[in-house]
Structure formats: C-alpha cells, structure tokens
Design a protein around this motif. Sequence first.
Motif, PDB file in Angstrom:
ATOM      1  N   THR A 104       5.699  -0.765  -4.731  1.00  0.00           N
ATOM      2  CA  THR A 104       4.618  -1.537  -5.334  1.00  0.00           C
ATOM      3  C   THR A 104       5.027  -3.005  -5.361  1.00  0.00           C
ATOM      4  OG1 THR A 104       3.804   0.270  -6.711  1.00  0.00           O
ATOM      5  CG2 THR A 104       3.305  -1.955  -7.450  1.00  0.00           C
ATOM      6  N   ARG A 108       1.242  -5.993   3.225  1.00  0.00           N
ATOM      7  CA  ARG A 108       0.434  -4.918   3.805  1.00  0.00           C
ATOM      8  C   ARG A 108       0.991  -4.516   5.164  1.00  0.00           C
ATOM      9  NH1 ARG A 108      -1.302  -1.497   1.395  1.00  0.00           N
ATOM     10  NH2 ARG A 108      -2.625  -2.747   0.039  1.00  0.00           N
ATOM     11  N   GLU A 147       2.878   0.226  -0.571  1.00  0.00           N
ATOM     12  CA  GLU A 147       1.947   1.262  -1.029  1.00  0.00           C
ATOM     13  C   GLU A 147       0.855   0.669  -1.904  1.00  0.00           C
ATOM     14  OE1 GLU A 147       2.326   4.949  -4.081  1.00  0.00           O
ATOM     15  OE2 GLU A 147       3.559   5.072  -2.273  1.00  0.00           O
ATOM     16  N   ARG A 148       1.216  -0.322  -2.729  1.00  0.00           N
ATOM     17  CA  ARG A 148       0.248  -0.928  -3.650  1.00  0.00           C
ATOM     18  C   ARG A 148       0.575  -2.398  -3.803  1.00  0.00           C
ATOM     19  NH1 ARG A 148      -0.822   1.331  -9.796  1.00  0.00           N
ATOM     20  NH2 ARG A 148      -2.854   0.311 -10.141  1.00  0.00           N
ATOM     21  N   ASP A 187      -4.768  -4.459  -3.652  1.00  0.00           N
ATOM     22  CA  ASP A 187      -5.335  -3.290  -4.330  1.00  0.00           C
ATOM     23  C   ASP A 187      -5.850  -3.611  -5.721  1.00  0.00           C
ATOM     24  OD1 ASP A 187      -4.671  -1.114  -2.359  1.00  0.00           O
ATOM     25  OD2 ASP A 187      -2.649  -1.888  -2.716  1.00  0.00           O
ATOM     26  N   ASP A 188      -5.113  -4.426  -6.464  1.00  0.00           N
ATOM     27  CA  ASP A 188      -5.487  -4.753  -7.839  1.00  0.00           C
ATOM     28  C   ASP A 188      -5.359  -6.253  -8.056  1.00  0.00           C
ATOM     29  OD1 ASP A 188      -5.619  -1.919  -9.116  1.00  0.00           O
ATOM     30  OD2 ASP A 188      -3.659  -1.978  -8.117  1.00  0.00           O
ATOM     31  N   THR A 227       1.084   0.036 -13.652  1.00  0.00           N
ATOM     32  CA  THR A 227       2.209   0.714 -12.991  1.00  0.00           C
ATOM     33  C   THR A 227       2.862   1.754 -13.897  1.00  0.00           C
ATOM     34  OG1 THR A 227       3.673  -1.108 -13.674  1.00  0.00           O
ATOM     35  CG2 THR A 227       2.699  -1.247 -11.475  1.00  0.00           C
TER      36      THR A 227
END
Length: 344
Positions: free
Chosen positions: A170, A188, A193-194, A214-215, A232
């Motif tokens: 992450t 990316r 993964e995030r 993602d966020d 997380t």
Amino acid sequence: MFAAVLHGPRDVRLDRVPDARIERPTDAVVEVALSAVCGTDLGGYLGVDPVSGAQRMGHEFVGVVSDVGRAVRSVRPGQAVLAPMGWSDGTCSFCLRGLPTSCRSGGLWGEAGADGCQAEAVRVPHADGTLVPVPGTADAELLRRVLPLADVLSAGHHAGVTTKVRPGRTVAVVGDGAVGLCTVLAARRLGAERIILMGTHAPRLSMAREFGVDDIVLSRDQAAIDEVRALTGGDGADAVIDAFGSEQSLATAVGVAKSGGDVCLVGVTGQPTWVDVNAMIRRNITLQAGVAPARNYLPELLDAVLADQIDASPLFDKSVPLASVADGYAAMGERSAIKVLVSP
C-alpha cells in the motif's frame, strides 16, 4: 538567442543572451523543442529562494542536436534527445555508484554559469554522459510524452523504487502536485496494490483518479493521519512519499507510515525541516531523501513511454510559447496550472 531570465520575484523576462555554442570537445548544442516550468522553479519566482542577480531558468527539456564537439560519440546532429535535470560525465566515482546528481564535474541547468532550458538552445556539457537519444524523428506528440522524464516522472519513479513499491504494498502519497501525480503513475506501474493520495485541489485529484489512485484523503495534519490509518485497518501504509516538501507534510508522511515502513522525501522544502526521529526509531521507519538520479532511469522510463506503459503528458494543462513564458510562471504561481509546457 533568447532565454527566460529571472530578475527578481515575479519578474521573468525573455532576454537576449549569448548563443549556445561548443566550448569543450565533450559538449553538444541542442535546439530546444519543448521545455517546462517546474514547481521548483517557483522558489525564486515567488521570492522564497531569493536570487542574486539575473538567473537563467528551466531544467527540463527535449530537443534536437545541432552541433557536437569532436569527442562526442553517442549523439549526432539532427538527432532527437532527452536530458535529465542536470549534466554528468557518467564516469566519475559518484556516477558509477548511481549518483549522477553528485557527479564531480556535473551541474544543474540554470545555476550560475550554466544555460537554462527555457531557451532557444542549450549547451550540454558531457553530452555522452548526459543525453539519451529518442528513437525516430522529433515528433511533437512523442516529445511531449517524453519530456516529464527529465524530472518529475523520474522523481516519482525514484520515490517508488526507494520505498520498495511492488505488488501487495500500500502506497500513500502526500501532495497532489506534478511530482505527487507522477508518483501515483509510477506506483501503479510498479504494481502497488493500493494507492492513497492526500491533496486538496479538485483538478489535480481528478487527474489522480485517471492515473490510478484508489483513495483520496482531503484532510490535513492529524486528521489526515487518522483517515489513512482508518483506510488501512489501523496499520498505515507500507510506502509513503512526501511529494510536497514541508515540515508538516513530512510529519504527516511519517505519521501515516506502517511500523517497519519506508518514507521517501522527494518534495523540495527550500527550508530546514525538522522530523521526529524518536517516532521513527520506535516504529522502525526508514527515511530516505534526495534528488532523483534521473539519468539512471531515463533508458528504462523511455522504453516504458515508447511501449505506452506510462504517460505523464496530461500534466501539461497549459501551453505557452517561449515569448510568453512569464504567463506560464504566473499560472503556476497562482496554481491555475499543474504544469506548463513551453514551446519555441
């Protein structure tokens, strides 16, 4: 020839300067096809980093070789080339250790005695160690996609490499400027993964979504730390990149890092910055900082651009001709543009 010259805060002018020319056998002269205004250029422009006298501006460019010294072997006149943010010989002990930014005979564009890249042409010392040929002709769209490699995309990639971004990890990015957005792109591509981005500017956050975030966390300071930890499961992020460069952003970066995590400072602070070392020790956090060794990454990233694996050119949301470069600086200073493209 003409070049952008900073004379004082918010005073960028297009001045006539001596023509770029071969001075040493290892030099090349490159006619600038495209250059850019970088966030780090704003330090002097906004008066945060006062300049002493007139200063040539710009450290990002792509162009076409017009002349080479008799010792140059890697490039030839008529060839499209990319340069990193400074020059290096590629042979000294620092270059061989992967630190071309510390080259014993290197330097940065725009510093005292050096050409700036927001100009009609640039003299490139140590052309063989510095320039990277761009395959094919100097196609305008290709050069636009290649230009971010000179600095911001290399910086984002460096941040990802330094913090060990890979599948399963992450990543949290502090700052939604050009380097922060490039870090999202790089993370990316490296398989994160995030990806969580902390920022506040709507157009940049919209682009971040397109780049693969993602966020998005709109909060700041402790509220941002709390939100990232909530996202997380209370642990924090494996890899954290401070792409803003202030004492508070670095504190946020350390605060959102998972125990045993990695933090990279790539934002340029311009001022001495304090960090809570005790907090890092207690949680076994690794902090690294430094200028991205862009020249090391150019071959790999150029291949990725040519293979359509990565494209940071949407960052250029404003274009100006060299004659109007002052308008580009004004747009960047007012934050009405993410990154300004400068054409001849």
